[in-house]
Design a protein around this motif. Sequence first.
Motif, PDB file in Angstrom:
ATOM      1  N   LEU A  35       4.867   4.532  -7.924  1.00 27.86           N
ATOM      2  CA  LEU A  35       3.419   4.728  -7.844  1.00 27.86           C
ATOM      3  C   LEU A  35       2.803   3.995  -6.659  1.00 27.86           C
ATOM      4  N   ASP A  36       3.286   2.795  -6.351  1.00 29.87           N
ATOM      5  CA  ASP A  36       2.767   2.048  -5.200  1.00 29.87           C
ATOM      6  C   ASP A  36       3.047   2.780  -3.895  1.00 29.87           C
ATOM      7  N   VAL A  37       4.264   3.294  -3.745  1.00 27.71           N
ATOM      8  CA  VAL A  37       4.611   4.049  -2.541  1.00 27.71           C
ATOM      9  C   VAL A  37       3.772   5.320  -2.465  1.00 27.71           C
ATOM     10  N   GLN A  38       3.622   5.995  -3.591  1.00 27.62           N
ATOM     11  CA  GLN A  38       2.846   7.232  -3.610  1.00 27.62           C
ATOM     12  C   GLN A  38       1.372   6.961  -3.284  1.00 27.62           C
ATOM     13  N   ARG A  39       0.810   5.885  -3.839  1.00 30.09           N
ATOM     14  CA  ARG A  39      -0.581   5.530  -3.526  1.00 30.09           C
ATOM     15  C   ARG A  39      -0.761   5.232  -2.047  1.00 30.09           C
ATOM     16  N   SER A  40       0.151   4.455  -1.484  1.00 31.63           N
ATOM     17  CA  SER A  40       0.059   4.108  -0.065  1.00 31.63           C
ATOM     18  C   SER A  40       0.180   5.365   0.801  1.00 31.63           C
ATOM     19  N   ALA A  41       1.104   6.235   0.435  1.00 31.04           N
ATOM     20  CA  ALA A  41       1.273   7.488   1.184  1.00 31.04           C
ATOM     21  C   ALA A  41       0.001   8.328   1.118  1.00 31.04           C
ATOM     22  N   ALA A  42      -0.575   8.455  -0.069  1.00 32.16           N
ATOM     23  CA  ALA A  42      -1.796   9.251  -0.237  1.00 32.16           C
ATOM     24  C   ALA A  42      -2.961   8.636   0.525  1.00 32.16           C
ATOM     25  N   LYS A  43      -3.075   7.325   0.456  1.00 31.13           N
ATOM     26  CA  LYS A  43      -4.167   6.619   1.147  1.00 31.13           C
ATOM     27  C   LYS A  43      -4.143   6.907   2.636  1.00 31.13           C
ATOM     28  N   HIS A  44      -2.959   7.063   3.192  1.00 35.45           N
ATOM     29  CA  HIS A  44      -2.800   7.292   4.623  1.00 35.45           C
ATOM     30  C   HIS A  44      -2.569   8.763   4.983  1.00 35.45           C
ATOM     31  N   GLY A  45      -2.733   9.650   4.008  1.00 43.96           N
ATOM     32  CA  GLY A  45      -2.580  11.079   4.288  1.00 43.96           C
ATOM     33  C   GLY A  45      -1.157  11.511   4.579  1.00 43.96           C
ATOM     34  N   ARG A  46      -0.195  10.763   4.085  1.00 44.55           N
ATOM     35  CA  ARG A  46       1.214  11.107   4.291  1.00 44.55           C
ATOM     36  C   ARG A  46       1.695  11.963   3.130  1.00 44.55           C
ATOM     37  N   TRP A  47       1.200  13.201   3.095  1.00 40.98           N
ATOM     38  CA  TRP A  47       1.528  14.128   2.011  1.00 40.98           C
ATOM     39  C   TRP A  47       2.997  14.504   2.024  1.00 40.98           C
ATOM     40  N   ASP A  48       3.653  14.368   3.184  1.00 39.48           N
ATOM     41  CA  ASP A  48       5.091  14.631   3.235  1.00 39.48           C
ATOM     42  C   ASP A  48       5.846  13.691   2.304  1.00 39.48           C
ATOM     43  N   LEU A  49       5.414  12.439   2.225  1.00 42.01           N
ATOM     44  CA  LEU A  49       6.073  11.480   1.340  1.00 42.01           C
ATOM     45  C   LEU A  49       5.806  11.805  -0.122  1.00 42.01           C
ATOM     46  N   VAL A  50       4.578  12.199  -0.430  1.00 40.54           N
ATOM     47  CA  VAL A  50       4.224  12.589  -1.804  1.00 40.54           C
ATOM     48  C   VAL A  50       5.087  13.774  -2.232  1.00 40.54           C
ATOM     49  N   TYR A  51       5.190  14.778  -1.363  1.00 38.18           N
ATOM     50  CA  TYR A  51       5.995  15.961  -1.688  1.00 38.18           C
ATOM     51  C   TYR A  51       7.479  15.642  -1.746  1.00 38.18           C
ATOM     52  N   ASN A  52       7.946  14.754  -0.869  1.00 42.25           N
ATOM     53  CA  ASN A  52       9.359  14.379  -0.909  1.00 42.25           C
ATOM     54  C   ASN A  52       9.715  13.698  -2.226  1.00 42.25           C
ATOM     55  N   LEU A  53       8.853  12.797  -2.706  1.00 42.22           N
ATOM     56  CA  LEU A  53       9.113  12.156  -3.992  1.00 42.22           C
ATOM     57  C   LEU A  53       9.138  13.189  -5.116  1.00 42.22           C
ATOM     58  N   SER A  54       8.244  14.163  -5.043  1.00 43.26           N
ATOM     59  CA  SER A  54       8.211  15.227  -6.045  1.00 43.26           C
ATOM     60  C   SER A  54       9.512  16.034  -6.014  1.00 43.26           C
ATOM     61  N   LEU A  55       9.959  16.370  -4.822  1.00 46.74           N
ATOM     62  CA  LEU A  55      11.197  17.135  -4.671  1.00 46.74           C
ATOM     63  C   LEU A  55      12.392  16.351  -5.206  1.00 46.74           C
ATOM     64  N   ILE A  56      12.473  15.081  -4.842  1.00 49.33           N
ATOM     65  CA  ILE A  56      13.585  14.237  -5.289  1.00 49.33           C
ATOM     66  C   ILE A  56      13.596  14.123  -6.814  1.00 49.33           C
ATOM     67  N   ALA A  57      12.408  13.970  -7.406  1.00 50.97           N
ATOM     68  CA  ALA A  57      12.318  13.824  -8.867  1.00 50.97           C
ATOM     69  C   ALA A  57      12.533  15.150  -9.591  1.00 50.97           C
ATOM     70  N   GLY A  58      12.311  16.263  -8.902  1.00 50.20           N
ATOM     71  CA  GLY A  58      12.385  17.560  -9.572  1.00 50.20           C
ATOM     72  C   GLY A  58      11.207  17.763 -10.506  1.00 50.20           C
ATOM     73  N   LEU A  59      10.112  17.068 -10.220  1.00 43.96           N
ATOM     74  CA  LEU A  59       8.911  17.121 -11.036  1.00 43.96           C
ATOM     75  C   LEU A  59       7.713  17.434 -10.149  1.00 43.96           C
ATOM     76  N   GLU A  60       6.632  17.824 -10.776  1.00 45.30           N
ATOM     77  CA  GLU A  60       5.395  18.030 -10.033  1.00 45.30           C
ATOM     78  C   GLU A  60       4.528  16.789 -10.150  1.00 45.30           C
ATOM     79  N   THR A  61       3.668  16.609  -9.155  1.00 50.03           N
ATOM     80  CA  THR A  61       2.773  15.463  -9.159  1.00 50.03           C
ATOM     81  C   THR A  61       1.389  15.887  -8.709  1.00 50.03           C
ATOM     82  N   SER A  62       0.420  15.130  -9.133  1.00 54.49           N
ATOM     83  CA  SER A  62      -0.970  15.349  -8.770  1.00 54.49           C
ATOM     84  C   SER A  62      -1.545  14.032  -8.261  1.00 54.49           C
TER      85      SER A  62
END
Length: 113
Positions: A35-62
């Motif tokens: 969650l900390d990595v995802q928050r930091s990525a979102a705060k900085h507009g790094r949606w690639d990281l948010v999507y990569n975590l989603s892909l790795i987990a095999g889950l969807e995220t909001s």
Amino acid sequence: MIPVMNLESIGITYDQWMKACILAEAQAVESEDVLDVQRSAAKHGRWDLVYNLSLIAGLETSVLIDADGQIQIDWGSPGRVPLRPPVGMMAPFRVWVHTHPGFHAYWSGTDKN
């Protein structure tokens, strides 16, 4: 592992990214490390990281960012991310980003509603 660039520029170390990826692979997406990595990525507009975590987990995220910059993250199964009520968040919302199964771009029923 999915290669990513310029992590340090947004305050994420390589070790933090790797730990978040390992936890995401185990679907431990509610861990503070993910969650900390995802928050930091979102705060900085790094949606690639948010999507990569989603892909790795095999889950969807909001990711919901409110008018004050507060970030709420929800995770769910492919096709369904139950969103927590944004209690305490300030409208208008700045952005709402979420993933879809297989990353197909489309307007889902949830999006339309």
